[in-house]
Scaffold this motif. Structure first.
Motif, PDB file in Angstrom:
ATOM      1  N   TYR A 185     -31.948 -33.786 -33.969  1.00 45.83           N
ATOM      2  CA  TYR A 185     -32.737 -33.329 -35.473  1.00 45.83           C
ATOM      3  C   TYR A 185     -33.114 -34.565 -36.118  1.00 45.83           C
ATOM      4  CZ  TYR A 185     -30.443 -28.740 -34.378  1.00 45.83           C
ATOM      5  OH  TYR A 185     -30.175 -27.797 -33.709  1.00 45.83           O
ATOM      6  N   THR A 186     -33.273 -35.972 -35.548  1.00 44.15           N
ATOM      7  CA  THR A 186     -33.445 -36.970 -36.021  1.00 44.15           C
ATOM      8  C   THR A 186     -34.610 -37.604 -35.290  1.00 44.15           C
ATOM      9  OG1 THR A 186     -31.898 -38.391 -34.784  1.00 44.15           O
ATOM     10  CG2 THR A 186     -31.068 -37.588 -36.494  1.00 44.15           C
ATOM     11  N   HIS A 187     -35.361 -38.320 -36.278  1.00 44.52           N
ATOM     12  CA  HIS A 187     -36.649 -39.260 -35.650  1.00 44.52           C
ATOM     13  C   HIS A 187     -36.692 -40.474 -36.314  1.00 44.52           C
ATOM     14  CE1 HIS A 187     -38.433 -35.353 -34.585  1.00 44.52           C
ATOM     15  NE2 HIS A 187     -37.660 -34.950 -35.614  1.00 44.52           N
ATOM     16  N   ASP A 188     -37.181 -41.409 -35.619  1.00 39.02           N
ATOM     17  CA  ASP A 188     -37.237 -42.834 -36.207  1.00 39.02           C
ATOM     18  C   ASP A 188     -37.987 -42.986 -37.319  1.00 39.02           C
ATOM     19  OD1 ASP A 188     -36.014 -43.815 -33.705  1.00 39.02           O
ATOM     20  OD2 ASP A 188     -37.872 -43.945 -32.776  1.00 39.02           O
ATOM     21  N   THR A 189     -37.485 -43.959 -38.125  1.00 39.93           N
ATOM     22  CA  THR A 189     -38.107 -44.466 -39.425  1.00 39.93           C
ATOM     23  C   THR A 189     -38.614 -45.682 -39.280  1.00 39.93           C
ATOM     24  OG1 THR A 189     -36.742 -43.050 -40.734  1.00 39.93           O
ATOM     25  CG2 THR A 189     -37.822 -44.616 -41.902  1.00 39.93           C
ATOM     26  N   ASP A 190     -39.915 -45.996 -39.584  1.00 45.32           N
ATOM     27  CA  ASP A 190     -40.539 -47.228 -39.437  1.00 45.32           C
ATOM     28  C   ASP A 190     -40.388 -47.788 -40.760  1.00 45.32           C
ATOM     29  OD1 ASP A 190     -42.113 -49.560 -38.888  1.00 45.32           O
ATOM     30  OD2 ASP A 190     -43.918 -48.337 -39.458  1.00 45.32           O
ATOM     31  N   VAL A 191     -39.651 -48.963 -40.660  1.00 46.30           N
ATOM     32  CA  VAL A 191     -39.675 -49.846 -41.971  1.00 46.30           C
ATOM     33  C   VAL A 191     -40.314 -51.186 -42.028  1.00 46.30           C
ATOM     34  CG1 VAL A 191     -37.843 -51.142 -43.465  1.00 46.30           C
ATOM     35  CG2 VAL A 191     -37.222 -48.911 -42.076  1.00 46.30           C
ATOM     36  N   GLN A 192     -41.006 -51.500 -42.872  1.00 49.63           N
ATOM     37  CA  GLN A 192     -41.783 -52.363 -42.991  1.00 49.63           C
ATOM     38  C   GLN A 192     -41.788 -53.074 -44.553  1.00 49.63           C
ATOM     39  OE1 GLN A 192     -45.633 -50.451 -41.873  1.00 49.63           O
ATOM     40  NE2 GLN A 192     -46.605 -51.631 -43.625  1.00 49.63           N
ATOM     41  N   TRP A 193     -42.018 -54.299 -44.501  1.00 45.35           N
ATOM     42  CA  TRP A 193     -41.970 -54.976 -45.760  1.00 45.35           C
ATOM     43  C   TRP A 193     -43.346 -55.707 -46.385  1.00 45.35           C
ATOM     44  CZ3 TRP A 193     -39.432 -56.205 -41.759  1.00 45.35           C
ATOM     45  CH2 TRP A 193     -39.326 -57.825 -41.188  1.00 45.35           C
ATOM     46  N   GLU A 194     -43.660 -55.878 -47.340  1.00 49.07           N
ATOM     47  CA  GLU A 194     -45.031 -56.067 -47.866  1.00 49.07           C
ATOM     48  C   GLU A 194     -44.568 -57.290 -49.154  1.00 49.07           C
ATOM     49  OE1 GLU A 194     -47.856 -55.785 -46.973  1.00 49.07           O
ATOM     50  OE2 GLU A 194     -47.873 -53.979 -45.683  1.00 49.07           O
ATOM     51  N   GLN A 195     -45.196 -58.464 -48.700  1.00 47.80           N
ATOM     52  CA  GLN A 195     -44.705 -59.559 -49.829  1.00 47.80           C
ATOM     53  C   GLN A 195     -45.982 -59.635 -50.712  1.00 47.80           C
ATOM     54  OE1 GLN A 195     -44.072 -63.389 -47.796  1.00 47.80           O
ATOM     55  NE2 GLN A 195     -41.882 -63.307 -48.506  1.00 47.80           N
ATOM     56  N   VAL A 196     -45.886 -59.753 -52.146  1.00 52.89           N
ATOM     57  CA  VAL A 196     -46.708 -60.269 -53.019  1.00 52.89           C
ATOM     58  C   VAL A 196     -46.485 -61.446 -53.588  1.00 52.89           C
ATOM     59  CG1 VAL A 196     -47.312 -57.480 -53.198  1.00 52.89           C
ATOM     60  CG2 VAL A 196     -45.673 -58.951 -54.803  1.00 52.89           C
ATOM     61  N   THR A 197     -47.446 -61.999 -54.040  1.00 53.29           N
ATOM     62  CA  THR A 197     -47.446 -63.393 -54.713  1.00 53.29           C
ATOM     63  C   THR A 197     -47.672 -63.064 -56.067  1.00 53.29           C
ATOM     64  OG1 THR A 197     -48.161 -64.669 -52.782  1.00 53.29           O
ATOM     65  CG2 THR A 197     -48.309 -65.902 -54.969  1.00 53.29           C
ATOM     66  N   LEU A 198     -46.624 -63.861 -56.913  1.00 55.10           N
ATOM     67  CA  LEU A 198     -46.911 -63.584 -58.614  1.00 55.10           C
ATOM     68  C   LEU A 198     -47.868 -64.355 -59.246  1.00 55.10           C
ATOM     69  CD1 LEU A 198     -43.046 -63.698 -59.408  1.00 55.10           C
ATOM     70  CD2 LEU A 198     -44.719 -61.383 -59.228  1.00 55.10           C
ATOM     71  N   PRO A 199     -48.890 -64.060 -59.955  1.00 48.54           N
ATOM     72  CA  PRO A 199     -49.833 -64.870 -60.682  1.00 48.54           C
ATOM     73  C   PRO A 199     -49.198 -66.084 -61.621  1.00 48.54           C
ATOM     74  CG  PRO A 199     -49.748 -62.577 -61.777  1.00 48.54           C
ATOM     75  CD  PRO A 199     -48.829 -62.643 -60.409  1.00 48.54           C
ATOM     76  N   ASP A 200     -49.666 -67.031 -61.879  1.00 52.69           N
ATOM     77  CA  ASP A 200     -49.365 -68.255 -62.606  1.00 52.69           C
ATOM     78  C   ASP A 200     -48.741 -67.729 -63.937  1.00 52.69           C
ATOM     79  OD1 ASP A 200     -49.807 -69.892 -60.434  1.00 52.69           O
ATOM     80  OD2 ASP A 200     -51.737 -70.436 -61.484  1.00 52.69           O
TER      81      ASP A 200
END
Length: 812
Positions: free
Chosen positions: A208-223
């Motif tokens: 009853y379970t399935h894989d969960t794809d985990v990814q991360w996204e980096q963002v850069t803060l403005p000055d």
């Protein structure tokens, strides 16, 4: 996909409503035999396991079942499920939350077969003697990992094992704790002796379970955002320099860990306990650092809009009466003002906003997905995201019911309607705070987006449990580069791996744990059944409470030795949860539902924040009753009522512009022949920068002017013993009845005159009395020249000038 299962056909169950899953039946069979902790991955039907046990117990033993869940939305959802799944009339499956009046709950309890409730109301009803657990034959604790410290689950479990004729407890959690010791603590606190664990590796569950794809996204803060943060960090560094000069820290790095801040606070508290005035100044500076750290966390990881709102609330707090020096100093600091101006002038977006929009467009547009959830720690951010994303998607928010900082919440009805509409596909994006994390049956979604990493494995697992149920799902974590986001992310990843490993180890170690909690648990159950009527009996306690206020000591988010990491996302959660898990205060004066014979203590409902009422309620031969008292905190007989103040509250009330302590005590002394003031704490003369003689003067005034007995206690345990002793002495030895004097008495003319004069320039009752004795009338005091006022003992130039200024100046 899971294979189609046959329906379950059992007494009290709606035919074929539940699909037969072997692992659920196996867990229910075990839980029906013994007090059991059920560990099952999120989304695989823990509630069904409890329902199966409840149906079996009601059929075999009778009585009623009690199901506890930590939030109102969870309670309502479980109630809907039980009503659909059971062949029991809907009106016999009742909901208890703070929305149901206490006297109504007492009546509903008597007619119910199943009660589904938040723990706070059940705790209140037990303390107030409105309900009895004697005939409860099955008690379920949902999300039972909360059963630590002073959380209501611990007290309810103690009362249940002591009071029930035939108890059976089921604890349920997808993530019961970080290690074996924590799990054993939960088991001991709930009286559980059996542990059943299913993981996704089990064949019956894996189906009853399935894989969960985990990814991360980096963002850069403005000055511009970095400039706001840097300005705030300069102020933090300056404040840490002051704390360093006191010898409580060796660093001025604004990114120091929460663990270091907690150590600092401990050292400052010791200084305060030793009557060192620098300790009080340092504690105020420490509070300022905590507030500043919260602001930097918001600007880094949330949005500039959220920090703008935070600053505005801080400004309002600094302008309010009784504002803390920490708040006043912070908003007055030039660097903080500069940061405020920068935040107010910033007209761009935090890069996480645009990244979230891109992810939603990919999921719902390009990939033709149907639904997505975006989680955030901050209600301010949630509201800003809804406004921003609404231009591109059909978006709704899902937040808690109250907010101590003034943000609009959602009622229970609004929450349920929103979830129903989301399930029906009436909108595509749900932006939610933590209220939707634990156990809510949010429908299958194509994307779960974390606006920020979560440094707690339990919550991260709960969130990811919202996807990957019927098909492969995706989880995306947004993090701001070179901020505490990155630290929290790696903490979360590490802890999730540890949790998965520990659940596997837990499965292997269940025999050892059962042996440990079986031995210790039996002693605990013996203690439960024996009550705590004798001095020295200890309540079940598992250490610090789960949710700590951001200005109080809390667990390090990094845990262990993760230096340089902070706890601010956890602090944000604590504020959000405190709103979502309501304290459930009762409104109005409530009659008890059948007080047993014994010594009775009437407790003001506002005293439920302390442990005293709960401790009194567990005493043999002593009965507690909750009311909203007009005067006093505890009524012990027809002539004795008690006003309780901690040492800090006592001193604060001396400095309060309203002189509320003397007003309260005046009402108390007019209503009861033997009024008592209990001053609790061992450091009365070390509170703030107050001359000890001023405190002695206040104590003397209470005794001499108000004829009040002032008694000192060391802490809540000591106060509990004192109240029990007085109540027994009054009712057993003196044979006196308990009588609540519900109406405040009318002030005499002299008291009204003193009250009017004491309000002028905050001069207080003693000086008011002296002025009236000197001048004879209120009118004469009001019209007296400054020179004449100075002739009165106790009136100096400052007071005289203030009196003339208040009385003589035009009203603006």
């Amino acid at each position: 996909m899971a294979t189609e299962a046959a329906g379950i056909d059992r007494p009290l169950l709606v035919d074929d409503f539940l699909q037969e899953r072997r692992y659920q039946l196996q867990l229910a069979e075990s839980a029906a035999r013994d007090h059991t902790l059920v560990c099952l991955p999120t989304g695989l039907g823990k509630t069904t396991v409890s329902l199966l046990v409840t149906a079996e117990r009601l059929r075999e033993v009778g009585g009623r079942a009690l199901f506890l869940a930590p939030t109102k939305p969870l309670v309502q959802q479980h109630a809907d499920f039980y009503r659909e799944a059971l062949q029991i009339p809907d009106d016999e499956i009742v909901v208890f939350t703070g929305d149901v009046k206490p006297d109504d709950r007492a009546a509903l309890w008597d007619d119910a077969r199943i009660v589904i409730a938040t723990p706070q109301v059940v705790e209140n009803d037990l303390v107030g003697n409105r309900i009895s657990l004697r005939d409860v034959t099955h008690l379920t604790f949902d999300e039972c990992h909360r059963a630590t410290g002073d959380y209501a689950y611990v007290y309810i479990a103690e009362r249940y094992h002591a009071d029930a004729a035939d108890p059976l407890v089921t604890g349920m959690s997808a993530s019961p704790g970080g290690d074996t010791e924590e799990i054993e603590t939960v088991c001991e606190n709930l009286g559980l002796s059996n542990v059943e664990v299913m993981t996704e590796e089990d064949a019956d569950v894996d189906e009853y379970t399935h894989d969960t794809d985990v990814q991360w996204e980096q963002v850069t803060l403005p000055d511009e955002v970095l400039e706001i943060r840097d300005a705030l960090n300069e102020v933090i560094t300056d404040r840490l320099e002051k704390l360093k000069s006191l010898g409580v820290t060796n660093t001025t790095n604004p990114d120091l860990s929460q663990k270091d801040l907690n150590k600092m606070r401990g050292k400052l508290k010791k200084m305060m306990d030793n009557d060192q005035s620098d300790g009080y100044k340092g504690m105020s500076t420490h509070a300022e650092v905590m507030k500043l750290r919260r602001a930097t966390e918001l600007v880094e990881t949330q949005s500039v809009e959220s920090v703008r709102r935070y600053f505005e609330r801080q400004r309002e707090a600094a302008r309010s009466s009784g504002a803390s020096k920490a708040s006043q100093r912070m908003v007055a600091d030039p660097k903080v003002r500069e940061a405020m101006r920068k935040a107010e002038s910033f007209d761009g977006l935090h890069p996480k906003f645009s990244k979230a929009r891109i992810l939603l467009a990919e999921t719902l547009g390009i990939n033709e997905g149907e639904r997505a959830i975006l989680f955030t720690e901050s209600r301010d951010t949630a509201e800003a995201l809804v406004e921003f994303l609404s231009a591109s998607f059909d978006v709704r928010k899902f937040v808690g019911q109250g907010d101590k900082e003034g943000s609009d919440g959602m009622s229970q009805t609004e929450q349920q309607e929103t979830l129903d509409e989301f399930k029906a596909g009436e909108f595509e994006v749900l932006v939610s705070t933590s209220v939707a994390e634990e156990g809510l049956d949010v429908p299958e979604v194509d994307l779960v987006c974390f606006y920020e990493p979560v440094p707690t494995a339990i919550r991260s697992i709960q969130r990811k449990g919202r996807t990957g149920r019927q098909a492969e799902g995706k989880v995306v974590v947004l993090m701001a580069e070179d901020t505490r986001d990155e630290a929290f992310f790696w903490i979360s990843r590490r802890r999730e791996k540890e949790m998965a490993s520990q659940l596997a180890e837990l499965k292997e170690a269940t025999d050892d744990i059962e042996e440990t909690v079986g031995d210790d648990g039996q002693a605990g159950l013996d203690a439960f059944s024996g009550g705590s009527g004798t001095e020295g009996d200890a309540n079940v306690d598992a250490g610090p409470a789960e949710n700590a206020d951001s200005d109080d000591d809390g667990d390090d988010a990094a845990g262990g030795d993760d230096a340089g990491l902070t706890n601010f996302a956890e602090e944000a959660r604590a504020g959000e949860e405190s709103a979502d898990e309501e304290t459930e205060a009762d409104d109005g004066v409530v009659a008890t539902a059948g007080v047993d014979e014994g010594v009775e203590v009437v407790v003001d409902q506002r005293e439920l924040d302390s442990s005293i009422a709960k401790d009194l309620s567990t005493r043999d031969g002593l009965v507690t009753r909750l009311e909203t008292l007009a005067v006093g905190d505890y009524v012990l007989s027809d002539r004795v009522a008690v006003e309780r103040k901690s040492a800090a509250d006592f001193v604060d009330s001396m400095l309060d512009a309203d002189r509320s302590m003397f007003e309260q005590v005046g009402e108390l002394s007019r209503a009861y022949a033997r009024p008592v003031m209990v001053v609790e704490g061992t450091n009365l003369y070390g509170q703030r920068d107050i001359d000890p003689n001023a405190i002695r003067g206040a104590l003397a005034s209470l005794a001499v002017d108000f004829d009040v007995s002032v008694l000192r206690t060391e802490g809540e345990d000591d106060t509990t013993e004192l109240l029990a002793t007085i109540a027994k002495r009054e009712q057993e030895t003196r044979d006196r009845e308990v009588s609540v004097h519900g109406e405040k008495t009318t002030k005499t003319r002299a008291e009204q005159q003193e009250y009017v004069v004491s309000a002028i320039a905050d001069i207080g009752p003693v000086t008011a009395r002296t002025l009236l004795e000197h001048f004879g009338t209120v009118e004469a005091v009001m019209t007296a020249p400054e020179d004449d006022l100075l002739e009165v003992e106790g009136v100096g130039p400052v007071t005289a000038e203030r009196i003339r200024e208040v009385v003589g100046n035009e009203y603006e």
